[in-house]
Structures are given as C-alpha cells and as structure tokens.
Design a protein around this motif. Sequence first.
Motif, PDB file in Angstrom:
ATOM      1  N   LYS A 181      12.827 -62.101  35.800  1.00 54.65           N
ATOM      2  CA  LYS A 181      13.600 -61.813  37.006  1.00 54.65           C
ATOM      3  C   LYS A 181      14.999 -62.432  36.911  1.00 54.65           C
ATOM      4  O   LYS A 181      15.983 -61.850  37.398  1.00 54.65           O
ATOM      5  N   LEU A 182      15.104 -63.605  36.307  1.00 53.74           N
ATOM      6  CA  LEU A 182      16.417 -64.202  36.090  1.00 53.74           C
ATOM      7  C   LEU A 182      17.273 -63.295  35.212  1.00 53.74           C
ATOM      8  O   LEU A 182      18.447 -63.045  35.496  1.00 53.74           O
ATOM      9  N   ALA A 183      16.673 -62.807  34.132  1.00 52.97           N
ATOM     10  CA  ALA A 183      17.405 -61.920  33.229  1.00 52.97           C
ATOM     11  C   ALA A 183      17.877 -60.668  33.953  1.00 52.97           C
ATOM     12  O   ALA A 183      19.033 -60.247  33.811  1.00 52.97           O
ATOM     13  N   LEU A 184      16.996 -60.077  34.760  1.00 46.52           N
ATOM     14  CA  LEU A 184      17.336 -58.846  35.476  1.00 46.52           C
ATOM     15  C   LEU A 184      18.403 -59.104  36.528  1.00 46.52           C
ATOM     16  O   LEU A 184      19.351 -58.316  36.693  1.00 46.52           O
ATOM     17  N   THR A 185      18.271 -60.210  37.252  1.00 45.41           N
ATOM     18  CA  THR A 185      19.240 -60.555  38.298  1.00 45.41           C
ATOM     19  C   THR A 185      20.626 -60.781  37.709  1.00 45.41           C
ATOM     20  O   THR A 185      21.629 -60.237  38.180  1.00 45.41           O
ATOM     21  N   PHE A 186      20.692 -61.592  36.652  1.00 46.46           N
ATOM     22  CA  PHE A 186      21.986 -61.948  36.076  1.00 46.46           C
ATOM     23  C   PHE A 186      22.606 -60.794  35.298  1.00 46.46           C
ATOM     24  O   PHE A 186      23.825 -60.737  35.126  1.00 46.46           O
ATOM     25  N   ALA A 187      21.757 -59.860  34.819  1.00 49.08           N
ATOM     26  CA  ALA A 187      22.279 -58.722  34.049  1.00 49.08           C
ATOM     27  C   ALA A 187      23.168 -57.822  34.894  1.00 49.08           C
ATOM     28  O   ALA A 187      24.016 -57.100  34.360  1.00 49.08           O
ATOM     29  N   HIS A 188      23.003 -57.852  36.210  1.00 49.02           N
ATOM     30  CA  HIS A 188      23.831 -57.029  37.096  1.00 49.02           C
ATOM     31  C   HIS A 188      25.230 -57.618  37.291  1.00 49.02           C
ATOM     32  O   HIS A 188      26.057 -57.020  37.977  1.00 49.02           O
ATOM     33  N   ASP A 189      25.480 -58.799  36.726  1.00 47.31           N
ATOM     34  CA  ASP A 189      26.789 -59.454  36.808  1.00 47.31           C
ATOM     35  C   ASP A 189      27.290 -59.546  38.246  1.00 47.31           C
ATOM     36  O   ASP A 189      28.365 -59.046  38.596  1.00 47.31           O
ATOM     37  N   PRO A 190      26.519 -60.217  39.129  1.00 51.76           N
ATOM     38  CA  PRO A 190      26.898 -60.258  40.547  1.00 51.76           C
ATOM     39  C   PRO A 190      28.034 -61.232  40.820  1.00 51.76           C
ATOM     40  O   PRO A 190      28.242 -62.200  40.092  1.00 51.76           O
ATOM     41  N   GLU A 191      28.753 -60.971  41.916  1.00 47.51           N
ATOM     42  CA  GLU A 191      29.761 -61.913  42.411  1.00 47.51           C
ATOM     43  C   GLU A 191      29.122 -62.949  43.332  1.00 47.51           C
ATOM     44  O   GLU A 191      29.667 -64.038  43.520  1.00 47.51           O
ATOM     45  N   PHE A 192      27.989 -62.553  43.926  1.00 45.61           N
ATOM     46  CA  PHE A 192      27.308 -63.417  44.898  1.00 45.61           C
ATOM     47  C   PHE A 192      25.820 -63.410  44.572  1.00 45.61           C
ATOM     48  O   PHE A 192      25.193 -62.360  44.522  1.00 45.61           O
ATOM     49  N   LEU A 193      25.279 -64.601  44.340  1.00 47.99           N
ATOM     50  CA  LEU A 193      23.861 -64.759  44.013  1.00 47.99           C
ATOM     51  C   LEU A 193      23.119 -65.382  45.191  1.00 47.99           C
ATOM     52  O   LEU A 193      23.536 -66.421  45.710  1.00 47.99           O
ATOM     53  N   ILE A 194      22.017 -64.748  45.600  1.00 44.51           N
ATOM     54  CA  ILE A 194      21.110 -65.330  46.584  1.00 44.51           C
ATOM     55  C   ILE A 194      19.824 -65.679  45.842  1.00 44.51           C
ATOM     56  O   ILE A 194      19.159 -64.794  45.282  1.00 44.51           O
ATOM     57  N   LEU A 195      19.482 -66.947  45.789  1.00 39.29           N
ATOM     58  CA  LEU A 195      18.344 -67.424  45.010  1.00 39.29           C
ATOM     59  C   LEU A 195      17.313 -68.064  45.939  1.00 39.29           C
ATOM     60  O   LEU A 195      17.619 -69.039  46.621  1.00 39.29           O
ATOM     61  N   ASP A 196      16.115 -67.492  45.980  1.00 45.21           N
ATOM     62  CA  ASP A 196      15.036 -68.013  46.825  1.00 45.21           C
ATOM     63  C   ASP A 196      14.028 -68.719  45.926  1.00 45.21           C
ATOM     64  O   ASP A 196      13.244 -68.085  45.236  1.00 45.21           O
ATOM     65  N   GLU A 197      14.069 -70.044  45.922  1.00 48.08           N
ATOM     66  CA  GLU A 197      13.217 -70.887  45.082  1.00 48.08           C
ATOM     67  C   GLU A 197      13.310 -70.471  43.599  1.00 48.08           C
ATOM     68  O   GLU A 197      12.317 -70.108  42.968  1.00 48.08           O
ATOM     69  N   PRO A 198      14.502 -70.534  43.006  1.00 49.78           N
ATOM     70  CA  PRO A 198      14.675 -70.050  41.631  1.00 49.78           C
ATOM     71  C   PRO A 198      13.969 -70.888  40.577  1.00 49.78           C
ATOM     72  O   PRO A 198      13.756 -70.407  39.462  1.00 49.78           O
ATOM     73  N   THR A 199      13.618 -72.143  40.896  1.00 51.87           N
ATOM     74  CA  THR A 199      12.994 -72.999  39.884  1.00 51.87           C
ATOM     75  C   THR A 199      11.468 -73.021  39.981  1.00 51.87           C
ATOM     76  O   THR A 199      10.825 -73.729  39.201  1.00 51.87           O
ATOM     77  N   ASN A 200      10.888 -72.254  40.917  1.00 51.05           N
ATOM     78  CA  ASN A 200       9.427 -72.161  40.962  1.00 51.05           C
ATOM     79  C   ASN A 200       8.911 -71.564  39.658  1.00 51.05           C
ATOM     80  O   ASN A 200       9.428 -70.550  39.188  1.00 51.05           O
ATOM     81  N   HIS A 201       7.897 -72.170  39.085  1.00 52.34           N
ATOM     82  CA  HIS A 201       7.187 -71.664  37.911  1.00 52.34           C
ATOM     83  C   HIS A 201       7.934 -71.838  36.589  1.00 52.34           C
ATOM     84  O   HIS A 201       7.417 -71.418  35.551  1.00 52.34           O
ATOM     85  N   VAL A 202       9.149 -72.403  36.591  1.00 50.11           N
ATOM     86  CA  VAL A 202       9.886 -72.471  35.333  1.00 50.11           C
ATOM     87  C   VAL A 202       9.675 -73.826  34.657  1.00 50.11           C
ATOM     88  O   VAL A 202       9.547 -74.861  35.311  1.00 50.11           O
ATOM     89  N   ASP A 203       9.639 -73.805  33.319  1.00 50.75           N
ATOM     90  CA  ASP A 203       9.447 -75.031  32.551  1.00 50.75           C
ATOM     91  C   ASP A 203      10.770 -75.795  32.464  1.00 50.75           C
ATOM     92  O   ASP A 203      11.831 -75.289  32.838  1.00 50.75           O
ATOM     93  N   PRO A 204      10.737 -77.048  31.977  1.00 51.67           N
ATOM     94  CA  PRO A 204      11.960 -77.869  31.963  1.00 51.67           C
ATOM     95  C   PRO A 204      13.121 -77.254  31.184  1.00 51.67           C
ATOM     96  O   PRO A 204      14.270 -77.381  31.595  1.00 51.67           O
ATOM     97  N   THR A 205      12.844 -76.575  30.059  1.00 53.03           N
ATOM     98  CA  THR A 205      13.944 -76.005  29.287  1.00 53.03           C
ATOM     99  C   THR A 205      14.607 -74.859  30.038  1.00 53.03           C
ATOM    100  O   THR A 205      15.832 -74.717  30.023  1.00 53.03           O
ATOM    101  N   THR A 206      13.805 -74.028  30.719  1.00 52.01           N
ATOM    102  CA  THR A 206      14.384 -72.946  31.516  1.00 52.01           C
ATOM    103  C   THR A 206      15.140 -73.516  32.708  1.00 52.01           C
ATOM    104  O   THR A 206      16.213 -73.015  33.077  1.00 52.01           O
ATOM    105  N   TRP A 207      14.595 -74.561  33.316  1.00 54.60           N
ATOM    106  CA  TRP A 207      15.269 -75.238  34.438  1.00 54.60           C
ATOM    107  C   TRP A 207      16.662 -75.681  34.019  1.00 54.60           C
ATOM    108  O   TRP A 207      17.652 -75.443  34.709  1.00 54.60           O
ATOM    109  N   GLU A 208      16.746 -76.339  32.865  1.00 54.16           N
ATOM    110  CA  GLU A 208      18.037 -76.820  32.382  1.00 54.16           C
ATOM    111  C   GLU A 208      18.995 -75.656  32.134  1.00 54.16           C
ATOM    112  O   GLU A 208      20.195 -75.741  32.434  1.00 54.16           O
ATOM    113  N   ALA A 209      18.459 -74.560  31.588  1.00 57.31           N
ATOM    114  CA  ALA A 209      19.304 -73.406  31.293  1.00 57.31           C
ATOM    115  C   ALA A 209      19.859 -72.791  32.574  1.00 57.31           C
ATOM    116  O   ALA A 209      21.025 -72.386  32.632  1.00 57.31           O
ATOM    117  N   ILE A 210      19.017 -72.719  33.633  1.00 54.38           N
ATOM    118  CA  ILE A 210      19.473 -72.165  34.919  1.00 54.38           C
ATOM    119  C   ILE A 210      20.565 -73.054  35.506  1.00 54.38           C
ATOM    120  O   ILE A 210      21.596 -72.568  35.987  1.00 54.38           O
TER     121      ILE A 210
END
Length: 498
Positions: free
Chosen positions: A420-449
């Motif tokens: 979902k991160l890949a799909l969201t960011f692929a649209h190249d938005p000017e405004f991001l709305i993120l609802d609990e973006p770090t749920n379920h992600v491991d530490p390396t993905t957390w750092e990347a976000i």
Amino acid sequence: MRNITVKGLRKAFAGRIVLSNVDFALSEESRLALVGENGAGKSTLLRILSRQLEPDAGEMYGLENGCAYVAQDFSGDPNQTPEQFLASRIKDVRRALPLLEQSGFDLGKDGEKLRNCKCGDLSGGEQKKLEIIAGLVRGSLFLALDEPENHLDYLTIEWLIRSLKKFKGGLVFVSHDQYLIDELADSILELEEGSVVTYSMRYDEYLAEKERQVAGEARQWMMEKKTIHRLRETVAMMKLRASRSSDTAATYRQTKRRLQRLEEEHDSKRPTAEQDKPRVRLGTVEQKRGKQIVVVEHLDFSYGAHVIFRDANADLRFGEKVVLFGRNGSGKSTLVRLLIGELHPQHGVARIGVNIRWQMMSQDHLEGINPEASSLQVFRESLGWPEARSRATLAKYGISAQLVNRPLQVLSGGQRARFKLALTFAHDPEFLILDEPTNHVDPTTWEAIVEAIQGYSGTVLAITHDRMFIDAIASSLWLLENRKIQAYPGNVSDYLKR
C-alpha cells in the motif's frame, strides 16, 4: 516452574516453508518480544502456540496450561454486541467490566453500549480493547499478543503496559513499538529464515548487538568481494593461457568453478541491512509554498446526539507535516472522512484545497482493492504502468519477485503495508493522508518510511499513536480535545513536557 517448550516446529503454506526447526521455551515468568521481518512467520508462530493453527511437524509441551491469543485485527463477528463477543471468549463477562472501565472503553449508560452496539460499529481502538481484555481475563497461564498497540491512543497504551505488567503468567508478543518493547520485554525472540534465536537482553541491547553483527558481516562480505575481484582477474588470465596451452586448461576449469561457488555464496550472504531495507522514495512535488491545503472553519459535526466537533477551526499549509493527536473516539478518523468527502458537516467547512493531488493510506490496506488480485496486477491496472516498471517499484518496497503474483489476501500484514505504501507513493501526491502508516511494519520499513517523509517536500496529515514516529516527522500536532482542534508546534515529546 511451568513452561511451554517447542522443539523442531515446522510449518509451510502451499509448499513455502515459514517455520523450520523452531526451538524455544516460554516460562510463566518470561516476557518475550517476538521480532522479525515482515512475512517472517511471527503471527503464524503465535497462532500455533495458542492452538489457532496446527504445525506440520514438531513437538510442543505445556500447552495444557493454556495460551490465550490476542489477534492482530478484530477476530469477532462484526454483528455481535461487545457483550456477546466477550461471552464467546470468557465465562463471566462481569470480570471484564473493571478492565473495560480502566481502559477508557465507553460502556454507555448502565452498560447499554455493551448490550446494544454492534462490534462492527466500534472504532478500531475499541475493538482492540475488547480483544486484549478477553485475553487478559480468560484465565490462561500464557498470553500471546499480535501487535496489541495497533489503534490504541497514547493513554491506552500506558494502560496496556500497566495491565500486562500485572499479568501473572508468561507473555510473548509481537510489536513494532519500541517504547512498548522497552517497557515489557526482558528477552528478545528473533525469527529469521524460519528459525528463532533467543537474546536474553533488553531491546536496546539487542539492537546494539544486531548492529555489531551486521557490521561484522558487512566487513567479511567486503573482504570476500575483494577476493572475488582478484580471482576474476586470475581466471581471465588463466583463460588466455588455457587457449594457448592445453596443460593449463584443467587448472583453469577448476579455478573457474571455485570462482562460481564463491560468487553464489557471496550473493546469498549479502548483509541484511544492505539487502532488505525498502528504498522508499517520495517524488519531489511542485513547490506551492503558502498554499492552503486543508480548510476547517466553524465545523460542527455529530453522530446523532453524540457531538464530535463544535465550532472547530484549523488551517494546513503546503509543506507542513501535522499529526492528529487525541484519545480514541476524539474524532481523528472522522475529521479525515470529512476532509475527503465521505462525511458532510452539519455546519461549517472541512475540505481539501482546490487542485491538490492527494492520496490516502487507510488502516485497511486492501480497502477498495480486490483481495484476490496480485500486487503486480493492481499496479498495472491502477497506474497503467508496464510490467517491468511495476516490478521494479514493488521490489524497492520489499515486494520480491516471489510475492508480486500472489493474491494480496495471502500476504502478511507487513507485506500488505509495504504494497500500500508503494501504491500510495507511486501516485506522486502533493498531499499525503496517512492513517496509522506504521501498523504492521518491521523496523527497517519503519526507518524507510521516516526517511522518505522527512525528505518529502509536500504536505502530510497523519493519524498515528507511534510516539517515535511522531517525534521523527511532525512539525506540529493537531490536538483533538473538547470538540475543538488545537494546534501545537513541535512533536509529542514537546507536548507531553508542556
């Protein structure tokens, strides 16, 4: 002392080995944090311990003492009332009432909400409280929790920590919240490539040890890389000699085989930190400094007689990174739904500015997406991208070639989050709305976000209860309290100090 002992545990799905020869012990005094990459099998292991899932092979002792399971997502029937849900898990619902009140769960007048409300109409935080409390009062000696912090506000997480510290039994839990792990865990159970290693140390000590290991592996890997480079030069020279003299041909073939073996082993041993960290990148957006991105003016909104906002006001300008902060039920998700037009105010204005390219990443990563479709299929159909570009982008987010054609519904929670991160960011938005973006992600993905958002020149409005994430990305907080929106500069640590 009573224990759960696991020996030689194995589990595979559709021929893919998830757990292989797992050995460990959980005592009634243990506090184990189970960590590992997304898709490593953490949820699978917890479900096996709690008899939600049968292993393919291996032995387990001590399960007669019972291991209650708190699922990652709500596991009840959405048409049940909270009282019916609790009654299906525990013998006496009255035992749950004190904990419900302590957690801040709204029981309604004389417990009316427990008897009449449907679980499907509850917030994610309220559903999670029901799951946790059902596990705590079930009477089992052991408790397995899968990301219990998800959907909980900062005060409820403090209640959760206090409650789990009082739990008289063994505890094993999956969490990506370092604060929660630091407060609860006395040992770390690392799941990697199907096997587990126990580290009898605190989480910060474990992280330091892993850094030393990775640094050592990286040094060894670089030394091998230099050896391979020298050997390639040797093989090239030997090839030239072998073409001139048959006497050196056998030596050339032997040396070439050695080089091939070294190259294969070298690639398989690439240090984890270098190999697995998703390369999350947010595109540079057109500069619109000062442009109004979100407008909230004199907002009134109610669900029936339940007032959420009354004369609320807020203003979000281009480039700001704001986190919505408040208790469960204070109106964070409601405000987002008002902004994107899913709900309409009874009075006033709540909207996104004109001609703004925006994207939202909701808590349900498959919302509005066919769960039977593959990530590659969704990318090609929704973006119109060619296969090669879609595969390359998904790979940057850790969706490997082995995963891109699998149905989304069979991916782990963390893998769905990466998709979902890949799909969201692929649209190249000017405004991001993120609802609990770090749920379920491991530490390396957390750092990347975090790194991606810190380097993003656009605007962010996020709902999250992850304190470290808020501190890392927020320029200000919108505190939802007393039906108003109060802006506070700085991050959550600044706010809590005040």
